[in-house]
Design a protein around this motif. Structure first.
Motif, short mmCIF file in Angstrom:
data_model
loop_
_atom_site.label_atom_id
_atom_site.label_comp_id
_atom_site.label_asym_id
_atom_site.label_seq_id
_atom_site.Cartn_x
_atom_site.Cartn_y
_atom_site.Cartn_z
N LEU A 167 -2.25 2.26 2.67
CA LEU A 167 -2.18 1.50 3.49
C LEU A 167 -1.78 2.58 4.82
O LEU A 167 -2.52 3.06 6.13
N VAL A 355 -11.24 -3.99 -1.39
CA VAL A 355 -11.50 -3.63 0.60
C VAL A 355 -13.05 -2.89 -0.11
O VAL A 355 -13.27 -2.00 -0.12
N LYS A 358 -14.40 -0.95 6.60
CA LYS A 358 -13.36 -0.86 7.38
C LYS A 358 -13.04 -1.64 7.89
O LYS A 358 -11.47 -1.86 8.32
N TRP A 361 -10.00 -3.09 5.78
CA TRP A 361 -8.65 -1.86 6.24
C TRP A 361 -7.68 -1.60 6.93
O TRP A 361 -6.94 -1.69 6.65
N GLN A 365 -3.73 -3.93 7.13
CA GLN A 365 -3.20 -2.79 7.85
C GLN A 365 -1.96 -2.92 8.82
O GLN A 365 -0.81 -2.66 8.60
N ALA A 372 -4.36 -0.76 -0.72
CA ALA A 372 -5.13 -0.74 -0.58
C ALA A 372 -6.51 -0.39 -2.53
O ALA A 372 -6.29 0.85 -2.21
#
Length: 397
Positions: A167, A355, A358, A361, A365, A372
């Protein structure tokens, strides 16, 4: 479906607040709206003989009369098919528990919101409900043990691989193997079609060995193409515990000229729960040889934390139920942070599975998760498709 065709039930005890909700619905195009000032009225409107049937109920948790929790329970008893939007002034953790209860009763929970109810959020939940349903998938066949055996003998099983991404950097750090059956009649089949027969007959090792061999062979292929990447394979504890396992895996790696540190064995958390001293010894031997060990589906098996500290795993794979949509579910996000913190404190790498967006994600992060994987990144693919996908990914990053 057009919103004008839906029948809404607004269950809110405060007259002014109920009027606000009705106005919001009318502005979005709703034409069939029934108002319920208390829980008793709401339940009557949800009865099997009430016409037209309610499609969506907007339920205030402070509704007078029969309280909201009983309304939810009674909806479950009635096997109500109405979509449920819940709102209240409770804490996020309580709201999440109420959502979980409604799910457990088999209800279709469209959304859970805190007061004051914002028009845009309510409209977004309804709009999401109005999206056309995805096409129904054909029923997946469940095949017999004899058929699975024939498929293995005919070399019809093949590994597919899903990338695992770091990530922090966006770099591809590994591939996880997923079992697939290229069936001559049904096409590409997933585990639901063949795992039940193997489990029932206690012969998962048949599949494990077929795909370990092919996965290591695929690893060699990519290495020869200048892509020295690590692989993860799921194995059953019975396969790992076999007396000849160490000799067979050593021979496999020697055939394909692959070092042990390029291969990680994944086991479910439930499998690790049954760890015996002899099995722990096997895991230790694997780690001391350089193999990676990952605990998969973490969070689903109620593993004892003391046992978790004893198992020499290198990766903690967090179950998708704690990943998908955690950015909008504070209670789930708290559990996710706890899992990541535990992984860091034990000096293990963390892998978030499932995941899908977005938002997932970006959220991971921000939490400092190591790796991920999921459909937002890529679906599992045959090894021959990976180099082109990798080239595209590197351009993206």
């Amino acid at each position: 479906m057009d919103i004008g065709q839906l029948h809404f039930l607004v269950a809110e005890g405060d007259d002014a607040q109920r009027r606000v909700l009705v106005d919001i619905l009318q502005r979005t195009g709703a034409r069939q709206i029934t108002e319920a000032p208390d829980g008793d009225t709401a339940l009557r409107c949800l009865g099997l003989r009430y016409q037209p049937a309610v499609n969506i109920i907007i339920l205030d948790l402070q509704i007078p009369g029969i309280d909201a929790l009983e309304v939810i329970r009674r909806m479950g008893d009635l096997q109500s098919r109405a979509g449920l939007i819940i709102f209240g002034s409770q804490t996020n953790s309580v709201l999440f528990s109420i959502e979980s209860m409604a799910d457990a009763f088999g209800l279709d929970v469209l959304g859970v919101m805190t007061k004051p109810l914002i028009a845009g959020r309510l409209e977004a939940v309804i709009a999401a409900h109005l999206k056309p349903p995805e096409p129904r998938r054909e029923r997946v066949p469940t095949l017999s043990f004899a058929e699975v055996g024939n498929g293995l003998n005919n070399n019809e099983f093949a590994p597919h691989f899903q990338p695992k991404i770091e990530l922090e950097t966006g770099r591809v750090k590994g591939l996880e193997m997923f079992a697939r059956w290229r069936h001559p009649r049904y096409g590409l089949l997933g585990p639901a079609s063949f795992m039940p027969a193997l489990v029932e007959n206690h012969r998962i090792d048949f599949l494990d060995w077929a795909l370990i061999e092919k996965s290591v062979q695929a690893c060699r292929r990519l290495h020869d193409d200048g892509i020295p990447i690590s692989f993860s394979v799921n194995v059953d504890p019975s396969t790992l515990a076999h007396p000849q396992f160490m000799e067979q895996i050593d021979a496999c790696l020697e055939r394909h000229r692959i070092m042990p540190d390029y291969l990680t064995f994944e086991m479910t958390e439930k499998a690790v729960l049954t760890t015996t001293p002899h099995f722990l010894e096997r895991l230790l031997r694997l780690r001391m040889k350089g193999f990676g060990l990952a605990i998969d589906d973490y969070g689903t098996g109620l593993i004892n934390l003391q046992l978790l500290a004893r198992v020499p795993f290198s990766e903690l794979k967090i179950d998708r139920s704690f990943v998908d949509g955690a950015f909008r579910k504070p209670a789930i996000a708290t559990v996710l942070r706890s899992c990541l913190g535990l992984s860091r404190s034990l000096e293990r790498r963390s892998v978030a599975v499932g995941v899908e967006t977005k938002q997932d994600w970006d959220f991971l992060q921000g939490l400092g998760c190591t790796y991920a994987q999921g459909y937002y990144i890529a679906k599992p693919m045959p090894v021959e498709e990976f180099p082109d996908w990798l080239s595209d990914w590197r351009h993206f990053f």
